[in-house]
Motif scaffolding. Structure first.
Motif, PDB file in Angstrom:
ATOM      1  N   TYR A 345       0.835  -1.208   0.000  1.00 39.45           N
ATOM      2  CA  TYR A 345       0.000   0.000   0.000  1.00 39.45           C
ATOM      3  C   TYR A 345       0.868   1.255   0.000  1.00 39.45           C
ATOM      4  O   TYR A 345       2.048   1.226   0.338  1.00 39.45           O
ATOM      5  CB  TYR A 345      -0.967   0.018   1.178  1.00 39.45           C
ATOM      6  N   VAL A 347       0.901   5.527   1.051  1.00 35.35           N
ATOM      7  CA  VAL A 347       0.308   6.512   1.948  1.00 35.35           C
ATOM      8  C   VAL A 347       0.621   7.897   1.406  1.00 35.35           C
ATOM      9  O   VAL A 347       1.795   8.271   1.265  1.00 35.35           O
ATOM     10  CB  VAL A 347       0.840   6.382   3.386  1.00 35.35           C
ATOM     11  N   PRO A 350       1.576  11.706   4.259  1.00 40.01           N
ATOM     12  CA  PRO A 350       1.695  10.915   5.491  1.00 40.01           C
ATOM     13  C   PRO A 350       2.072  11.743   6.718  1.00 40.01           C
ATOM     14  O   PRO A 350       2.742  12.781   6.621  1.00 40.01           O
ATOM     15  CB  PRO A 350       2.818   9.937   5.150  1.00 40.01           C
ATOM     16  N   GLU A 465      -3.759  12.710   5.558  1.00 43.53           N
ATOM     17  CA  GLU A 465      -3.200  11.391   5.283  1.00 43.53           C
ATOM     18  C   GLU A 465      -4.245  10.470   4.660  1.00 43.53           C
ATOM     19  O   GLU A 465      -5.380  10.392   5.122  1.00 43.53           O
ATOM     20  CB  GLU A 465      -2.658  10.760   6.577  1.00 43.53           C
ATOM     21  N   GLN A 467      -4.428   6.432   2.939  1.00 48.43           N
ATOM     22  CA  GLN A 467      -3.791   5.148   2.621  1.00 48.43           C
ATOM     23  C   GLN A 467      -4.532   4.487   1.472  1.00 48.43           C
ATOM     24  O   GLN A 467      -5.760   4.478   1.430  1.00 48.43           O
ATOM     25  CB  GLN A 467      -3.815   4.246   3.857  1.00 48.43           C
ATOM     26  N   TYR A 468      -3.774   3.932   0.526  1.00 45.80           N
ATOM     27  CA  TYR A 468      -4.386   3.245  -0.605  1.00 45.80           C
ATOM     28  C   TYR A 468      -3.738   1.868  -0.764  1.00 45.80           C
ATOM     29  O   TYR A 468      -2.526   1.756  -0.965  1.00 45.80           O
ATOM     30  CB  TYR A 468      -4.238   4.042  -1.900  1.00 45.80           C
ATOM     31  N   THR A 469      -4.588   0.832  -0.693  1.00 46.42           N
ATOM     32  CA  THR A 469      -4.104  -0.540  -0.828  1.00 46.42           C
ATOM     33  C   THR A 469      -4.038  -0.920  -2.301  1.00 46.42           C
ATOM     34  O   THR A 469      -5.010  -0.735  -3.048  1.00 46.42           O
ATOM     35  CB  THR A 469      -5.032  -1.513  -0.083  1.00 46.42           C
TER      36      THR A 469
END
Length: 510
Positions: A345, A347, A350, A465, A467-469
């Motif tokens: 993933y 970020v 961040p 922030e 997050q991307y999987t």
């Protein structure tokens, strides 16, 4: 085994030579071997005692029959292996061949089957496979700081492969990565240079910081001679004038060795002045490191590789390079660990959750001197933890690339772009700062319909922030190579930033 037998049947029908037929276990010309001969042989050859279990596995698999001899005498592949072992120095193997005189005596004879000779050839094979294919054992490689995964070599199965495909004894990309063979070519080139007298030193003038086009100095002629020795300049005309030919050669040398700047400087002169014998040792050390890498790495659909001493990152897709970037790695006190992971993933914008070690050693002493330190550096307490807020000022930059691991290491952007232009880029706390972090994010997400460059820029500058999987995991390798060569054997050399070459060389040069 069924495939092997089928292949043997095809080869037999085509009238192949006897060395192509070794895996057939029911051949009438096979010779039985008394299993007690193995114990007797090892008792008389203690340097091969570590191969005891390999002997047992090999001959049990072949029904306790001779492998290297049949009713007609010694098989052809035995000669090929013998020749290869006699040239083992070309593979950077510096250990003496055990019982060499005995082995030579075997090949001086008529090739009739004897238990002692049969077992000696198997021992010769095990020695070759261990030194050239497997390398030093995993525990010893870990002692040099190497924690990338290593494949365990099955000597018995590999012999089956060689017997079916004898040409692999010369070059086998299923057991050693291609870089191994590139370095082998480079090793021969540098040994030839050594045998021709090597090269002299460049005495850079104390009164100058740089020599550039138009300058006239004895150091220019010395640099020209040095570059001619390794082929950057076709012929040495002895001129002391810094001309266009020398300028082109120096630019190419700098680029290949990832040395920033331009023209001839004291630092570049020091790099050129490293003796050829030391360069040979560096090549030998890095050939050993190649033995520790699985060739399967090259088959990865995607791959990110960081070479710590080169301060470089390479991103590959379908075996082709799609991005190269300078990086900053851990300084001596915070060495970047040599290991592998899988980026799962990203970020954007961040937070930097400040590790306790940095908080204790750096932040708290700074806070004691300046009560406004946290505000000046956009830091805040989050519970009992200290973190730095997202934004252009954040030490992680605008994006980080996460591959969860126990070392708490990842790739990330950096606001300190000037550091990427420094010669010494071992300056981080252990993580890897990527100069082209934005470009890396775009390349990773270019086939993802949820993203485009504009959306990536927006996420990086949002100040929030996110997050991307990823829809797949990307292998990432943090490796340590102080030499690298192209397919022609033209080598580049990088500073041994963590001083690990000598430790490995001690294992190899015993």
């Amino acid at each position: 085994m069924t495939k092997h037998l089928l292949l043997w049947a095809v080869l037999f029908l085509l009238g192949c030579k006897k060395n192509d037929a070794q895996l057939s276990t029911d051949r009438e010309d096979r010779i039985a071997l008394d299993s007690t001969h193995v114990e007797t042989f090892l008792a008389g050859h203690p340097e091969f005692k570590n191969y005891k279990s390999d002997f047992t596995e090999l001959y049990r698999k072949h029904g306790y029959h001779y492998i290297w001899y049949d009713q007609n005498g010694r098989i052809d592949f035995a000669e090929a292996l013998y020749n290869r072992v006699n040239q083992i120095g070309a593979d950077g193997v510096l250990t003496k061949i055990p019982y060499k005189a005995e082995i030579e005596a075997v090949f001086a004879e008529d090739g009739k089957a004897k238990p002692q000779d049969e077992l000696l050839l198997s021992a010769m094979y095990f020695f070759y496979a261990q030194k050239v294919v497997a390398g030093v054992d995993a525990q010893k490689s870990k002692s040099t700081g190497w924690f990338l995964p290593r494949d365990k070599i099955d000597y018995v199965s590999y012999l089956d492969t060689l017997l079916l495909e004898p040409a692999k004894i010369e070059e086998d990309d299923t057991e050693n990565i291609a870089q191994y063979y590139h370095l082998r070519k480079a090793l021969q080139r540098y040994r030839d240079i050594r045998d021709q007298g090597g090269w002299g030193a460049i005495a850079f003038p104390d009164s100058k910081k740089v020599l550039q086009p138009g300058d006239n100095d004895p150091a220019v002629a010395q640099a020209r001679k040095r570059l001619a020795a390794t082929g950057e300049i076709a012929t040495d005309n002895g001129s002391t004038t810094y001309d266009a030919e020398l300028e082109t050669a120096i630019a190419a040398y700098r680029k290949r060795n990832n040395i920033l700047g331009a023209h001839l400087t004291p630092m570049l002169a020091n790099h050129l002045n490293v003796p050829v014998e030391k360069r040979i040792k560096t090549l030998v050390v890095n050939m050993e490191r190649c033995r520790w890498l699985s060739p399967d790495i090259a088959q990865s659909k995607e791959l990110i590789a960081v070479n710590i001493p080169a301060f470089q990152l390479h991103y590959f897709k379908n075996g082709k390079p799609v991005l190269q970037s300078n990086v900053v790695v851990g300084k001596e006190a915070n060495k970047t660990v040599i290991f592998s992971g899988q980026i799962s993933y990203l970020v954007f914008s961040p937070y930097w959750n400040i590790p306790n070690s940095i908080l204790k050693k750096e932040i708290k002493p700074a806070m004691a001197k300046d009560p406004n330190y946290l505000a000046k550096h956009h830091m805040e307490w989050h519970g009992n933890n200290l973190r730095q807020k997202p934004g252009d000022h954040n030490s992680l930059g605008l994006v980080k690339f996460m591959f969860p691991n126990s070392n708490n290491i990842y790739l990330h952007d950096s606001p300190a772009k000037n550091v990427f232009g420094m010669d010494d880029r071992a300056r981080s706390h252990g993580c890897v700062r990527v100069e082209k972090a934005r470009e890396l994010a775009i390349k990773i997400l270019e086939d993802d319909r949820n993203w485009n460059p504009q959306k990536i820029d927006k996420a990086m500058h949002s100040g929030r922030e996110r997050q991307y999987t990823l829809d797949r995991k990307i292998p990432v390798y943090l490796a340590y190579f102080t030499a690298w060569a192209n397919q022609d054997g033209v080598a580049a050399f990088f500073d041994d930033v963590y001083e690990r070459d000598d430790r490995l060389a001690q294992l190899l040069y015993k």
